[in-house]
Scaffold this active site. Structure first.
Site, PDB file in Angstrom:
ATOM      1  N   GLU A 177      -1.712 -15.476 -23.664  1.00  0.00           N
ATOM      2  CA  GLU A 177      -1.041 -15.605 -22.375  1.00  0.00           C
ATOM      3  C   GLU A 177      -0.924 -17.061 -21.925  1.00  0.00           C
ATOM      4  OE1 GLU A 177      -3.225 -13.360 -19.435  1.00  0.00           O
ATOM      5  OE2 GLU A 177      -5.165 -13.923 -20.277  1.00  0.00           O
ATOM      6  N   ARG A 182     -11.352  -5.965 -21.503  1.00  0.00           N
ATOM      7  CA  ARG A 182     -11.113  -7.395 -21.395  1.00  0.00           C
ATOM      8  C   ARG A 182     -12.258  -7.985 -20.594  1.00  0.00           C
ATOM      9  NH1 ARG A 182      -5.951  -9.584 -18.319  1.00  0.00           N
ATOM     10  NH2 ARG A 182      -7.101  -8.969 -16.464  1.00  0.00           N
ATOM     11  N   CYS A 211       0.628  -6.201 -23.273  1.00  0.00           N
ATOM     12  CA  CYS A 211      -0.003  -5.472 -22.169  1.00  0.00           C
ATOM     13  C   CYS A 211       0.391  -5.998 -20.797  1.00  0.00           C
ATOM     14  CB  CYS A 211      -1.522  -5.451 -22.325  1.00  0.00           C
ATOM     15  SG  CYS A 211      -2.267  -7.077 -22.182  1.00  0.00           S
ATOM     16  N   ASN A 248       2.591 -11.341 -18.284  1.00  0.00           N
ATOM     17  CA  ASN A 248       2.576 -11.756 -16.872  1.00  0.00           C
ATOM     18  C   ASN A 248       2.216 -13.241 -16.767  1.00  0.00           C
ATOM     19  OD1 ASN A 248       2.858  -9.045 -16.532  1.00  0.00           O
ATOM     20  ND2 ASN A 248       0.773  -8.689 -15.822  1.00  0.00           N
ATOM     21  N   ASP A 249       1.144 -13.596 -17.451  1.00  0.00           N
ATOM     22  CA  ASP A 249       0.734 -15.000 -17.395  1.00  0.00           C
ATOM     23  C   ASP A 249       1.534 -15.868 -18.346  1.00  0.00           C
ATOM     24  OD1 ASP A 249      -1.267 -15.415 -15.428  1.00  0.00           O
ATOM     25  OD2 ASP A 249      -2.572 -14.072 -16.570  1.00  0.00           O
ATOM     26  N   HIS A 274       0.800  -1.228   0.000  1.00  0.00           N
ATOM     27  CA  HIS A 274       0.000   0.000   0.000  1.00  0.00           C
ATOM     28  C   HIS A 274       0.835   1.282   0.000  1.00  0.00           C
ATOM     29  CE1 HIS A 274      -3.264   2.663   0.521  1.00  0.00           C
ATOM     30  NE2 HIS A 274      -2.566   3.259   1.468  1.00  0.00           N
TER      31      HIS A 274
END
Ligand code: PEP
Ligand code: MG
Length: 585
Positions: A442, A343, A513, A465-466, A200
């Protein structure tokens, strides 16, 4: 300066250099020390005292929510959560009942209710929901602070003292609420003992553009209130009581950093064109409607990825078609004429939901996630598609399916989309006729099958990322294997290259992305691979554009061929670091 300076290294959490006096927040938490028994006649008064505190806490949250809206557009939902918790029976009614039956002070009764809630939470398996106990604790703590103080109320009420001058905040950790209660205009930096790059403090510091270093274990043992500090949020270093030379060097660094940043920000709205004249589109990834403002001010050329699941995750129930439509329409209208790629729901995996049947999977990343979930829960999917299609009448909408692994899934999702279009047509509801359709690439099987999938869509967006997670079999949220999560892995480079070739052959658009798109060291690599569109976190856009402007497309292409010949991620990374002289953070 008499003191010897001390240098400590932590995790760089928000870029920039802050120089100023320390303001140490030792313990922002309230503790209840003892209980006391009320005379029966005082019970009603105690309940009223508690109710008054609830009301005041509510007002406090509402006013902070307004303040929050100004600074951290995408975090406002936290206050909605706090307000919801405040209304929960487990806190309100239980505490009143304890005061009534046990004749104890409100603070004590509240702590007892909290204990019951803690017990309840300890039975929950879903780690996301389990972690929400922190929010309940924050709320309870605030109620206690609002209980009017009496000499024997049993409370050690330790507010965060407001800073009078501009300071650097030093704390063990800062809760979302702690940060909003500070006068942000007086904060020049944050340093905390706990926390990580995505915690955070880091998020807040980044959205406020305030330098921050976190994960400085034991820092509270070294720093006293009023010590002079240098916070280097670029390198992740903190210097306590710097000497004259260090101070001078850092004043200079700060000046250069600010000047460079100002130049980059001024150019954020200009297109990103390489030295040899190739244009690269730079779009924004957003998770909430509120982020559109930041995306636009940072110079995005459209929304390349709207992660629509976050609206579902922050609501208790599945949002209605109207709620979704209202949200999408606003994003689309605000961005018009620039495109917005929505998405469809990517729920499951690391994106937990309170739906019990989704949270009990042994391997959630390989489970009922994203398009698989939507094809199973068609009611949810159709309602989202209706909302997206309706919003398309108000601007430039593109639809993207996540986690497509093969043709069957893509055709099944397309068939549902067509049937929803038919349904809207039969109801005379307007939607755009020329909506572009794409998929996230992905899952490794989608790379292998790219030539089969390409003819069915208008664009591919590579979700690195994936893709890295699935291609290298490295859980993207497991810290034990985080070291092995390698964007520069030669297997990933080959995948990128083959996708560029397929996209070129079939004449479809191709973008990236995942996080790689906004990473300084990865940008030259992606450009070299032939990628002409990147979508990233809005804050990264100005610098990404500036990096692109410094590159020569043809040279990067040649360099990529050299990188492709290398056999390990280390070699590739070293080569990139050498070439661009950027220290990877
Ligand atoms: C990705 O996987 O790279 C991606 C952009 O999607 P998410 O991070 O939301 O899974
Ligand atoms: Mg993904």
């Amino acid at each position: 300066m008499s003191n010897k300076s001390i240098k400590v290294t932590g995790i760089p959490a928000s870029e920039g250099i802050g120089i100023g006096k320390a303001h140490v927040i030792i313990s922002p938490r309230v503790r209840v020390y003892y209980q006391y028994i009320l005379e029966p006649i005082a019970v009603q008064k105690e309940i009223e005292r508690f109710e008054k505190a609830l009301k005041e806490t509510e007002n406090h949250f509402r006013s902070l929510k307004e303040k929050f809206e100004e600074f951290f557009e995408n975090q406002v939902y936290l206050f909605e959560t706090y307000l919801m918790i405040l209304k929960d029976k487990a806190i309100r009614d239980n505490t009143k009942k304890i005061i009534e039956t046990e004749h104890v002070n409100a603070e004590w009764a509240l702590m007892k209710s909290m204990e019951n809630i803690r017990q309840m939470f300890s039975q929950i398996e879903d780690p996301y929901i389990k972690s929400r106990i922190e929010d309940v604790e924050t709320v309870v703590e605030r109620i206690i602070r609002h209980l009017p103080r009496e000499s024997n109320s049993g409370v050690n009420n330790n507010f965060i003292a407001p800073a009078k001058k501009r300071v650097i905040i030093v704390a063990r950790e800062l809760s979302p609420l702690d940060t909003t209660e500070l006068d942000i205009s007086k904060v020049m930096g944050f340093i905390t003992e706990l926390g990580g790059k995505t915690g955070h403090t880091a998020i807040v510091a980044q959205s406020l553009d305030i330098p921050a270093v976190v994960g400085l274990s034991g820092i509270l043992n070294y720093v006293k209130d009023g010590d002079l500090l240098i916070v280097d949020g670029i390198k992740g270093e903190v210097i306590i009581n710097p000497d004259e030379t260090e101070l001078e060097n850092y004043h200079e660094k700060q000046y250069t950093y600010e000047r460079t940043k100002a130049t980059i920000t001024r150019k954020a709205h200009l297109p990103a064109i390489t030295v040899d004249g190739k244009r690269v589109l730079v779009k924004a990834n957003i998770e909430f409607l509120e982020e559109v403002v930041s995306a636009k001010t940072n110079g995005c050329e459209g929304i390349g990825l709207y992660r629509t699941e976050f609206l579902y995750l922050r609501s208790r129930a599945i949002p209605s078609e109207e709620e979704l439509f209202d949200d999408y329409r606003q994003v689309v209208e605000l961005m018009d004429p620039l495109p917005v790629t929505l998405r469809t729901l990517d729920i499951g995996g690391d994106k937990f939901t309170s739906k019990p049947n989704l949270s009990r999977e042994t391997n959630p990343a390989l489970g009922l996630r994203a398009i698989r979930f939507c094809l199973k829960e068609q009611g949810v999917f159709r309602s989202q598609l209706r909302a997206i299609l309706r919003a398309s009448a108000y601007g430039n909408v593109r639809i993207m399916f996540p986690m497509i692994s093969g043709l069957e899934e893509l055709l099944a999702a397309k068939a549902i989309l067509e049937s929803v279009k038919e349904e809207l047509k039969s109801q005379d509801i307007k939607y755009a006729q020329d909506i572009k359709l794409g998929i996230m690439v992905e899952v490794p099987s989608a790379v292998t099958l790219a030539d089969v999938l390409a003819p069915e869509v208008d664009f591919f967006s590579i979700g690195t990322n994936d893709l890295i997670q699935y291609a290298l079999a490295i859980d993207r949220v497991n810290e034990l294997v985080a070291e092995m999560y390698k964007p520069f892995h030669p297997a990933i480079l080959r995948m990128l290259r083959s996708l560029v070739k397929v996209a070129d052959t079939y004449g479809i658009e191709l973008s990236v992305c995942g996080e790689m798109a906004g990473d300084r060291l990865c940008i030259p690599l992606l450009i070299g691979a032939g990628i002409k569109e990147l979508s990233m976190n809005p804050k990264s856009i100005p610098i990404a554009k500036e990096i692109i402007r410094s590159l020569n497309w043809e040279e990067e292409k040649a360099n990529f061929v050299r990188l492709m010949a290398m056999r390990t991620a280390e070699e590739i990374k070293e080569e990139l670091e050498k070439r661009y002289g950027i220290e990877k953070q």
